[in-house]
Scaffold this active site. Structure first.
Site: not given
Ligand SMILES: [Zn+2]
Length: 1121
Positions: A71, A181, A74-75
Site C-alpha cells: 500500500h 487513511e 502504491e502511494h
Molecule cells: Zn491509500
C-alpha cells in the site's frame, strides 16, 4: 509515417470480444515484447479517455514485519519520476485537462488508473445539442499526439512503472497519508470485523496480514530495528513490479492502430523480470485450528450479525459455469421457501447475504451473513441450524436445470443490455479482470455470463458447506457481555473458542437431517415470473436527442413528465413518483411516523419483490421534506405489475405489532449508529440544517421515536394518503399511453383528495448577510474516534443566478488540485480533504471540508491561509492557465450522459429543484465562456477571501472529537511516555508546517535544535529560537523571512499544542503580529451559534425556487413519438 521496425514483436492476442448488443467500441488485446499485456479500446463517442494498469502484487506480498508495504509503495509510486521529477506533475496535468487519478491496493493486485478529456477541444458533439463551444469542436483529426491529452497522460503514467524516484522528501508525508487513511478506518466495523477474521486465520497464509499499514508499522518500528525504510520500498518495487505481471487498459477516441503505437512506444521500456505469479497453494487460510471455532465480536455500531465462513474451492477458472452462483442464488434467496423467509417469519432476521469470496489464487470462502433481530440474537443457534437444514435439503436432490436456466437467462439479458460505464471504471475493472490467466481473452467483457450447467462443480462446491468445515462469528454489542481479547490492529474486543459440543451436535443433526425432520417451510423457490420476456426496443434514427421531458399531463391532481428514450435504446425504464404533501415533515414526530410507515411497507414486500429484484426490476420508497417518493426502475416489461403491488401494499398495509417492534428497533439502532459514522459523513447534515429554513436532525428524530406505537402509525398513515399532489417522471422504453396509465394507476389505487398548489410546501434557504462569520460546534459522540471535521462554507447567492453560479463552478475547478496538494499532500492535515461547490435549497456556495486529527481552530487557520495563497496565485495566473481552467470546467459540464439512469437523475433533479432548468448545462457553458480573470478576482475578493471579512458570508461547522491518538496512546502507555508524545506531536506539527511553506524537513537537524527545549513546560521563547536557528542555519532561510515564518509557526503551535497538554499561548506572539495572516483573526471574532432555533428565527429567508419558464411551455403540443 513509417512503421517502427520492432512493430512485428507486438503480438495480437484477440480482436473479436464477446460484447453487449449496444456496445459500439472496438477492442484489441496485444502483448508487448516485454510481455506486458494490454487491452486497447477505441470508443468513437467518448468524451473521456482513460488508462489503468493492474500489477499482480498486493498486500499478500508484504514483508511480515512491515505490514502495509504494498500500500505504501502504491502511494509513493506517484511521487516523481526521472522524466517528470516534479511530484505533482501528473496530477497537475490531469487537472488541467478535466481529469483525475486514483489507485487501490488489493490482496494480490495494485490498481492504478486515471481519466482525462478525450480531446483538447471541448466536444466533438455536444450532449445537449447545445451551441458548440468552439469553432473547431467538430474536428476529428486526433492522430497527432500533441492533440490528445491522453498521450501526455499515458507518457506520465508509464514513467511510474519505468523509473519512479520515490523522492526522499515525500516519503514521510506519504507515510503520514497512509497513517491518516488507517485512522479514518479505525472506527469502521467493516474494517474491524474483516481484519478480525483475517487476524484469526492461519498465520502461515498471508490472508492474516494487516494490509493498510500505519506510521508505526511503516516508519517507527522499522526505524527502531535499524531498517532503511526508503530502501525497503524501492526493493519491494524491484522485487515485484515486472512487465509480465502488468495488465494495461487504454481507452480513447483514437483508432486501435494509433493506440497500439502509443502503448508500444510508451510501455515497452517497462522492465520485464519474468516473475512467476505469486501463489500460496500449500497453505489454506483456515486449518483445523480455525475450523469448528466461534468468535464473539463487539462492534462500534449497534448491530447484530451472524456470519458463517466455509472454506470453498477457488472457482476463478470455472468462468463458463460459475457454480458458486447457483448456490448463492438459493442460499441467498429471499422469496417463499428461503432461509430468510423462514427466519424472518420467526422474527429472527432482517436480511441475509450469501456467496463465494475469492481470497487469492487457490483460496476462497463461501460466506453466509445474517442480520439478526433482538430475538434472533437470542436464537442464533436456531438460526445457524436453519441454514444447515436448508443445505441438507439441497444435498437431497440433484442440482436443478430449471434453476440454472433462470440464473443463466438473467445473466444473458443483463449482459446483452449492459450500458457503458464511465471510462476509468471500465479500464480499472478490466485491467483487474485481465489478471485471470485462464480466462479466454474473447471473454474479457463477459465474465458475468453463466454459460454451462456444471452439475459436478455445483455438487463439489455444495460438498464444502459441511457442519465440520466452517467457523461462525456472532457480532453484538451486548452478547455475551464479556470479551477477553483485543484484535491487534483495530482494538476490536472479541472472544474466541471452540463451538461447544452440544451445539456442534445439533448442527450435525440438522446438516444430516432427513426430509421429515426439517421445517416444512423450507423448500426450493417457485418459478420466477418476473424474468423479462419482452425485450424489444423500437430504435429510430434521432438527429438530436430531446434535452427535456415533456409534460403530458398537467392538471390539479397530477403532473406527468415523460420522455421516451432516444439515446440509449435499452428495454428499461425509470419511474419516479412524488406524493407531495407538507404533512410528512411538520414535526420530527410526524417525520419519524412517516419513516416507520414506509419501512413497514417495504418489510411487508420483501418476499414478493425479491424475484423482481433478481430479475433487474427494483423499487424503493423514501421520504423527505416535501413528500414521499416511490421509485421503480429496470426492465420495463413488468414494471406496471410491480408498481401496482407496491401501491396496494401502501394502501392496505396491516401494521402488525410483531413486525412493528422489529422495524422500530431497527430504526432506533440506525439512528443511534448515525452518530458513530464517519465525521465527514455527518458534517453535511449540520451545514444543511443550518442553511435551510426547516428540517430536523437525527437527535430530534431520535427523541420522538420512543414515544411512537404501532397504533399511532396505524392511525396516521391513512391521513398521510388522504390528500396529496402527484408528480411523475416516466423515462425510458415506454409509450406515452402507458406512461399516462401509470399516473392513473396511482389515483385509482390511492384515491387522494386534490392538494391545491397554494398548499404545496416551499423550500427556502436562510440568507446569511454580508459580513456573516458564524461557527457551530458540536462534540462527536463516539468516545474512541480521533478525527475532527470542519466544513468551511462561504455562502454566495441564488443558484438561479447564472453568472454567479458559473463563478463558483470555475473557482471549484481552479482550487481543486491546489487545495488537495496543499492541505492534504503538503500539510498532511488528514486523508479526507475536499473542496468544491455546495447547493442547498437553491442557494449556492463554496466549501472546504477537512477531516483531521488537528483541531478545528487549527484547520480553520490553514484553510484561511490556503485561500489567501490562492488569491495570490490567481493574481499571478497566466491567461493561458486561466483559459485552461475554463475549458476544463466546460468539459466537465458537457460530460456525456453514460446511461439511461444518469439522464433520468438529471431530469428528476431539475424537477425536484422546482426550477425545471433542463437546459442548465447550456446556460452554464455560455456563462463560463465569458468569464475573465478580473471577473474571478473581483468575485474572489468579495465572496471568498479571508481578507474581506466584511463582504463575505461564512458559516463554519466544527465537529470535535472526544479522543485523540495521543490520548489513546497515553491511556495505553505508561506515564513516562507523555513527554515523548508531546515531542513527537511537536515534530509532526513542525514537519507539516514546514512542508506547507515548501521548506525542506531534515528531521535530525530539527530534533537537534529542539533537544534542550522544555516542550512540556511550553517554553515558547526557546521554541521560537530553536525554530529560527533551524531555518536560518540549517536551511539557509533569509533572516526576515525566517522571522515571519517563526511568527506564523508559533501561532499554529499555540492552537495545536494544547491538545497534548502543552500551552504555548503565553508566548510573545500576539494575534495580528504576523502580517498577512492577520485577516483570519483580525476583524470580528466568529459568532458562535448556540441556540439553533433562535438563530434561525433571527435570519431572513430566500424566495422559493422559480420555474425558469412557464410550465405550459413544456406541455406537448402534438404527437411526437
Ligand atoms: Zn491509500
Amino acid at each position: 509515417m513509417s512503421e517502427p521496425l520492432n512493430n512485428r514483436h507486438v503480438e495480437r492476442l484477440a480482436e473479436q470480444l464477446e460484447r453487449p448488443e449496444l456496445d459500439n467500441r472496438q477492442y484489441r488485446v496485444i502483448r508487448l515484447p516485454n510481455k506486458l499485456e494490454a487491452l486497447l479500446i477505441h470508443d468513437p463517442d467518448t468524451d473521456k479517455a482513460s488508462g489503468a494498469l493492474d500489477v499482480n502484487v498486493g498486500s499478500f506480498s508484504d514483508e511480515e514485519d512491515m505490514p502495509g508495504m504494498a500500500h505504501a509503495v502504491e502511494h509513493l509510486l506517484f511521487m516523481g519520476t526521472k522524466k517528470y521529477p516534479k511530484e505533482n506533475a501528473y496530477n497537475q496535468y490531469l487537472n488541467a485537462h478535466s481529469g483525475y487519478s486514483n489507485a487501490y491496493t488489493g490482496s494480490t493486485s495494485t490498481n492504478y488508473y486515471f481519466e482525462i478529456a478525450a480531446s483538447l477541444t471541448s466536444q466533438t458533439s455536444t450532449p445537449n445539442g447545445s451551441a458548440a463551444t468552439s469553432a473547431s469542436s467538430t474536428r476529428e483529426d486526433l492522430t497527432a499526439k500533441t492533440e490528445s491529452p491522453l498521450y501526455g497522460a499515458l507518457d506520465r503514467f508509464a514513467q511510474f512503472f519505468i523509473e519512479p524516484l520515490f523522492l526522499a522528501d515525500t516519503l514521510d508525508r506519504e507515510l503520514k497519508a497512509v497513517d491518516s487513511e488507517n485512522k479514518k478506518n479505525l472506527q469502521s466495523d467493516n474494517w474491524r470485523l474483516h481484519q478480525l477474521n483475517k487476524s484469526l486465520s492461519n498465520p502461515r497464509h498471508p490472508f492474516c496480514h494487516f494490509s493498510t499499514g500505519s506510521y508505526k508499522t511503516l516508519h517507527d518500528d522499522p526505524l527502531k530495528r535499524g531498517v532503511r525504510i526508503r530502501d525497503e520500498f524501492i526493493r519491494f518495487h524491484e522485487a515485484h513490479y515486472s512487465a509480465n505481471l502488468m495488465k494495461l487498459v487504454v481507452l480513447g477516441r483514437e483508432n486501435l492502430d494509433e493506440l497500439e503505437r502509443w502503448v508500444q512506444e510508451l510501455f515497452s521500456p517497462v522492465p520485464n523480470k519474468d516473475l512467476p505469479q505469486n501463489r500460496w497453494d500449500d497453505e489454506p487460510p483456515f486449518t483445523e485450528n480455525e475450523l469448528g471455532m466461534q468468535i464473539f465480536a463487539k462492534p462500534v455500531f449497534d448491530q447484530r450479525v451472524l456470519d458463517l465462513y466455509f472454506p470453498y474451492p477457488d472457482e476463478e477458472a470455472l468462468v463458463a459455469s460459475h457454480p458458486g452462483r447457483y448456490l448463492s442464488h438459493l442460499i441467498g434467496h429471499e422469496g417463499p421457501g428461503s432461509i430468510l423467509a423462514y427466519i424472518k417469519a420467526k422474527g429472527w432476521a432482517n436480511g441475509l447475504g450469501a456467496g463465494p469470496l475469492h481470497i487469492g489464487p487457490g483460496a476462497a470462502f463461501f460466506s453466509i451473513s445474517i442480520r439478526l433481530t433482538e430475538d434472533g440474537l437470542k436464537e442464533y443457534k436456531e438460526v445457524t441450524k436453519a441454514v444447515f437444514y436448508y443445505i441438507a435439503m439441497l444435498n437431497d436432490q440433484e442440482p436443478q436445470k430449471w434453476i440454472f436456466d433462470e440464473t443463466s437467462e438473467m445473466s444473458e439479458v443483463d449482459f446483452r443490455f449492459k450500458q457503458k460505464s464511465p471510462a476509468s471504471r471500465t479500464t480499472s475493472a478490466l485491467s483487474s479482470v485481465m489478471q485471470q490467466r485462464d480466462l479466454p481473452r474473447e471473454w474479457l467483457l463477459s465474465t458475468s455470463l453463466i454459460k454451462e450447467f456444471n452439475k459436478d462443480a455445483i455438487k463439489k462446491g455444495l460438498a464444502h458447506l459441511r457442519h465440520d468445515n466452517f467457523r461462525l462469528t456472532v457480532v453484538s454489542q451486548n452478547y455475551p457481555g464479556e470479551w477477553d481479547k483485543r484484535e491487534k490492529w483495530y482494538g476490536t474486543e472479541y472472544k474466541y473458542e471452540p463451538i461447544p459440543g452440544a451445539f456442534r451436535e445439533e448442527i450435525r443433526k440438522a446438516a444430516q437431517s432427513a426430509p421429515g425432520e426439517r421445517p416444512p417451510e423450507l423448500h426450493l423457490p417457485h418459478k420466477n415470473e418476473f424474468i423479462p420476456t419482452r425485450l424489444e426496443v423500437e430504435k429510430k434514427e434521432v438527429e438530436t436527442p430531446m434535452t427535456s421531458p415533456r409534460l403530458i399531463r398537467h392538471d390539479e391532481n397530477v403532473r406527468t413528465w415523460y420522455k421516451k428514450d432516444d439515446r440509449f435504446w435499452v428495454p428499461k425504464a425509470n419511474l419516479h413518483i412524488t406524493l407531495r404533501t407538507p404533512i410528512v415533515s411538520v414535526t420530527p414526530r410526524v417525520h419519524v411516523m412517516t419513516t416507520l410507515y414506509r419501512e413497514l411497507v417495504q418489510d411487508a414486500l420483501v418476499e414478493y419483490s425479491y424475484d423482481a429484484e433478481i430479475s433487474g426490476l427494483a423499487y424503493s420508497i423514501t421520504n423527505h421534506g416535501v413528500g414521499i417518493d416511490i421509485l421503480v426502475n429496470g426492465y420495463n416489461c413488468k414494471m406496471a405489475v410491480l408498481l401496482e403491488k407496491v401501491l396496494v401494499s401502501m394502501r392496505d398495509l396491516e401494521v402488525r405489532d410483531d413486525r412493528f417492534r422489529i422495524v422500530k428497533e431497527r430504526l432506533a439502532r440506525s439512528m443511534r449508529n448515525w452518530d458513530y459514522g464517519q465525521p465527514y459523513h455527518q458534517v453535511g447534515v449540520y451545514t444543511r440544517w443550518l442553511q435551510g429554513e426547516r428540517g430536523w436532525i437525527n437527535e430530534q428524530n431520535m427523541d420522538e421515536l420512543a414515544g411512537i406505537s404501532a397504533a399511532d402509525v396505524r392511525a396516521f398513515f391513512p391521513l398521510l394518503l388522504a390528500q396529496f399532489h402527484v408528480e411523475v417522471l416516466v423515462h425510458g422504453n415506454v409509450y406515452k399511453e402507458d406512461a399516462l396509465a401509470l399516473g392513473r394507476e396511482i389515483e385509482a389505487i390511492l384515491r387522494p383528495r386534490t392538494l391545491p398548489a397554494s398548499q404545496w410546501p416551499t423550500r427556502r434557504a436562510l440568507l446569511y448577510p454580508e459580513g456573516s462569520n458564524f461557527v457551530y460546534k458540536r462534540s462527536l459522540k463516539d468516545p474512541a474516534n480521533v478525527n475532527n471535521c470542519i466544513e468551511y462554507c462561504l455562502l454566495v447567492g441564488s443558484n438561479q443566478d447564472r453568472p454567479l453560479r458559473a463563478k463558483i463552478m470555475l473557482l471549484a475547478q481552479m482550487t481543486e488540485e491546489p487545495a488537495f496538494d496543499q492541505l492534504r499532500t503538503k500539510e498532511q492535515l488528514g486523508y479526507v480533504v475536499f473542496s468544491g461547490t455546495s447547493v442547498h435549497n437553491q442557494y449556492a456556495g463554496y466549501r472546504v471540508l477537512v477531516q483531521s486529527e488537528s483541531s478545528c481552530d487549527y484547520l480553520e487557520q490553514r484553510i484561511d491561509a490556503f485561500l489567501l495563497d490562492f488569491e495570490k496565485s490567481l493574481a499571478e495566473m497566466s491567461e493561458k492557465e486561466f483559459e485552461g481552467h475554463k475549458r476544463a470546467m466546460i468539459n466537465k459540464r458537457l460530460e456525456k450522459l453514460k446511461n439511461l439512469s444518469q439522464e433520468t437523475n438529471r431530469f428528476w433533479g431539475h424537477i425536484m429543484s422546482e426550477a425545471f432548468d433542463f437546459e442548465a448545462v447550456d446556460h452554464d457553458v455560455a456563462a463560463l465562456s465569458t468569464l475573465t480573470k478580473p471577473d474571478m478576482q473581483a468575485f474572489f475578493s468579495h465572496y471568498i477571501s479571508p481578507s474581506s471579512p466584511s463582504t463575505r458570508a461564512k458559516l463554519s461547522v466544527h465537529l470535535v472529537a472526544q479522543s485523540s491518538s495521543s490520548a489513546i496512546a497515553a491511556t495505553n502507555a505508561p506515564a513516562h511516555d507523555t513527554a515523548a508524545l508531546q515531542e513527537s506531536r511537536l515534530a509532526s506539527l513542525l514537519t507539516k508546517f514546514l512542508n506547507g511553506l515548501g521548506v525542506a524537513v531534515d528531521a535530525d537537524a530539527l530534533a537537534r535544535r529542539f533537544e534542550d527545549v522544555d516542550v512540556a513546560g511550553g517554553d515558547a521563547e526557546a521554541m521560537k529560537e530553536a525554530l529560527r536557528l533551524y531555518l536560518t542555519l540549517d536551511q539557509d532561510v533569509e533572516a526576515q523571512r525566517a522571522h515571519d515564518m517563526v511568527a506564523q509557526g508559533m501561532g499554529l503551535l499555540g492552537v495545536a499544542m494544547p491538545s497534548v497538554g502543552v500551552d504555548v499561548s503565553g508566548g510573545p506572539v500576539a494575534a495580528g503580529q504576523n502580517g498577512e495572516g492577520a485577516g483570519a483573526n483580525g476583524v470580528g471574532e466568529p459568532v458562535l451559534i448556540e441556540d439553533v432555533a433562535k438563530f434561525k428565527a433571527s435570519m431572513c429567508v430566500s424566495s422559493g425556487a422559480r420555474p425558469v419558464k412557464d410550465l405550459t411551455e413544456f406541455e406537448e403540443s402534438g404527437p411526437k413519438l
